[in-house]
Structures are given as structure tokens and as C-alpha cells.
Design an enzyme around this catalytic site. Structure first.
Site, PDB file in Angstrom:
ATOM      1  N   ASP A   1       0.510  -1.416  -0.077  1.00 18.21           N
ATOM      2  CA  ASP A   1       0.217   0.397  -0.037  1.00 18.21           C
ATOM      3  C   ASP A   1       1.263   1.498  -0.036  1.00 18.21           C
ATOM      4  OD1 ASP A   1       0.353  -0.505   2.666  1.00 18.21           O
ATOM      5  OD2 ASP A   1      -0.968   0.054   3.995  1.00 18.21           O
TER       6      ASP A   1
ATOM      7  N   HIS B   1       9.777  -0.423   9.420  1.00 19.67           N
ATOM      8  CA  HIS B   1       7.958  -1.699   9.117  1.00 19.67           C
ATOM      9  C   HIS B   1       8.577  -2.485   8.518  1.00 19.67           C
ATOM     10  CE1 HIS B   1       6.373   0.421  12.651  1.00 19.67           C
ATOM     11  NE2 HIS B   1       6.131   1.445  12.197  1.00 19.67           N
TER      12      HIS B   1
END
Ligand code: BDR
Ligand code: CA
Length: 309
Positions: A11, A241
Site C-alpha cells: 500500500d 516497518h
């Protein structure tokens, strides 16, 4: 290490961009497709960003547009523009791009690729798990044909980053996460327990990407990302992340894991929480520790040797 056949489900997203940069540099990861999912921006913007990054990094793989809504039919109330900017890539001015998406949608592409590379396909999922859950619902055999799923998402012994219990990718679509966990496909969760242990900063990134054709753009988007962490944590460095999940795909030796069963809480204040029960025979692994210095060295060296020749 033998070559892995992978799909990048993403995303984009600033940290997604940095993960794709690393993925492209990994000669032991054979990337077959980029599939997009809403998350850091809406599906149109995330897909546009995937096309931009594909051009920027000169990656020659198809981009498939994923789901615009969650598995239960809902749409997000809003998007995290306060982290990734309104355009998902830091609001620093988006580069031009030329290519287009495939006619086939992401879910059909995932199913087709699972047939083509039966038993060998690894899904690297660094956004919410909606596309994967839809593939499970549309094809009973899909999950069984995968070799492994590696996700950035969830939190085990660490608090969430959206609520005290839940991490962003999982709370984005908890029902999808539960569908994926229930398939019992081998899955490794690279969650906040480890992604918050490694931090990058401008000082780290400047020698890694500075001087590359897209270096200024990457430094600029990471400045936006750093600004968010200055505002919220009063720190100039930021957690790593999505790239942590990618490093796990190539260097699992840098991580400590525990084995067991994952599930996802759907109701109440703990909605989106990843619940883990340790069991040596379970299908899931959760990363609980990482050698952060080695991870930063691995990331930097891989980028240097690929993009600087
Ligand atoms: C995750 O949420 C997204 O905003 C990031 O790209 C990352 O995948 C971190 O919780
Ligand atoms: Ca992401």
C-alpha cells in the site's frame, strides 16, 4: 540461499517504497508481480504510487490493482495522511511515470500465480491482508498452493501503533487477517515487536541512497516520515516497518522467532489485536527479536552493491 518466487502486496506508502527498493536489490528474490491494496492512501493513489516506484527503480514486473474496500464491504473512514502525506509518498512532488496497470485484478493475479508457481510462491504482504483473504474466499486451493506468507503487521508482546492493542495493517482489515490466519498456511509475522527495534534516520540513509538517480526523492519522502516521528515521539529516527519483513525474507537468521498459532480479535476495544498461542507444531511464526545492527548493515550493503554496482 535458493531463489524465492515472490509477490509484493503493498500500500505504498513511504516505508513500502523503501522495502521495494530493497526487494529489487535482492537477487535471491524473484519478483513476479506487485499487487496493490488501499491503506496508506486510497487504492487509486496506492496503485499510482506503485507504478511510480516501478519506473523509478526500473523494475520490470506487472502491477495489479487490488481491492478498494475491506473484506466485509466497508470503506476506510480516512487515510493516514499525517504519516505518509496526502499522496502517500510524503507530499514532496510525485515523479512522472509511464506504465499502466494490468487488466487483470490483483486477486485473480494472486490466484493465477499460485497455480503457476505451485508450492513455491511466497507472498510478501506489507499492507492490510484484504487481497489475500479475497483470494482465499474465491479459490479453496489458493492458500494450500503457497509456500509461505510473510507479513509486516501485528504486535505480540508490544503495544499497537493505532490502538493500545492493534497495529495499522491488521486493524485496517481484521476480518481479512483472521481469514488468512485460519488457512494455517505457513506464515511469519514481522510485527511491531521487531520493526520498532530497528530505526533509520537521515544520517543513516544519506550515504545509502544519496547520489542515486532517485536519491533526493527518497531522502525527501523519508524527511516527511521522520517529521511525523519528531511530532509524536520527539525523535528524528523512525522505525523500519516494511523493510524488516523484506529482510526477514532474505536473512531470517537475523531474527529470533517463536512458533504457534495466530488469530485476530474482531470485537471490542481489542479489535485488530493479533493473539498468539505458542505451540511448537503451529503453522505460524512470530518474530520477537532482531539483530538491528546487522539488519541495517544488510539493508545498506544490498542497496549499495545493486544500485552503485
Ligand atoms: C504499517 O502500516 C503502514 O502505514 C506502513 O506502511 C506499515 O506497513 C506499520 O504499522
Ligand atoms: Ca505498508
Amino acid at each position: 540461499m535458493t531463489e524465492k518466487h515472490v509477490v509484493f502486496d503493498t500500500d505504498p506508502g513511504i516505508d513500502d517504497a523503501m522495502a521495494l527498493l530493497y526487494l529489487n536489490a535482492c537477487e535471491n528474490l524473484k519478483l513476479h508481480a506487485i499487487t496493490t491494496i488501499l491503506g496508506n492512501a486510497d487504492i487509486e493513489q496506492c496503485t499510482r504510487n506503485a507504478l511510480i516506484l516501478r519506473d523509478l527503480f526500473r523494475i520490470d514486473v506487472p502491477v495489479y490493482k487490488g481491492s478498494a474496500i475491506h473484506i466485509n464491504g466497508t470503506e476506510p473512514d480516512d487515510y493516514p495522511d499525517f504519516v505518509h502525506g496526502a499522496d502517500g509518498l510524503g507530499d514532496v512532488g510525485l515523479p512522472e511515470y509511464s506504465g499502466d496497470i494490468e487488466r487483470e485484478d490483483a486477486v485473480s493475479a494472486l490466484i493465477d500465480l499460485s497455480k503457476k508457481h505451485e508450492g513455491e510462491l511466497v507472498i510478501l504482504a506489507v499492507g492490510r491482508l484484504t487481497n489475500l483473504a479475497l483470494a482465499v474466499q474465491q479459490d479453496d486451493g489458493f492458500a494450500g498452493r503457497l509456500q509461505e506468507i510473510i507479513i509486516m503487521g501485528g504486535a505480540y508482546q508490544h503495544p499497537g501503533n493505532v490502538t493500545p492493542f492493534a497495529e495499522a495493517n491488521i486493524i485496517g482489515d481484521p476480518e481479512a487477517a483472521e481469514i488468512v490466519f485460519r488457512t494455517e498456511t505457513p506464515l511469519t509475522m514481522v510485527g511491531l515487536d521487531v520493526t520498532t527495534q530497528t530505526r533509520m534516520s537521515h544520517e543513516y540513509l544519506e550515504p545509502v541512497v544519496g547520489g542515486l538517480a532517485f536519491g533526493d526523492f527518497l531522502l525527501a519522502i523519508n524527511r516527511t516520515y521522520a517529521d511525523y516521528h519528531v511530532r509524536t515521539e520527539d525523535r528524528h529516527d523512525f522505525p523500519v516497518h516494511d523493510s524488516s519483513a523484506l529482510v526477514y525474507a532474505t536473512r531470517p537468521d537475523l531474527f529470533e522467532t517463536v512458533t504457534g498459532h495466530l488469530s485476530c480479535t474482531a470485537e471490542g476495544e481489542e479489535r485488530g489485536r493479533t493473539v498468539f498461542r505458542e505451540d511448537a507444531n503451529g503453522p505460524h511464526k512470530v518474530c520477537i527479536n532482531i539483530d538491528s545492527n546487522a539488519m541495517l548493515e544488510e539493508y545498506g550493503q544490498r542497496i549499495a552493491s545493486f544500485y552503485r554496482g
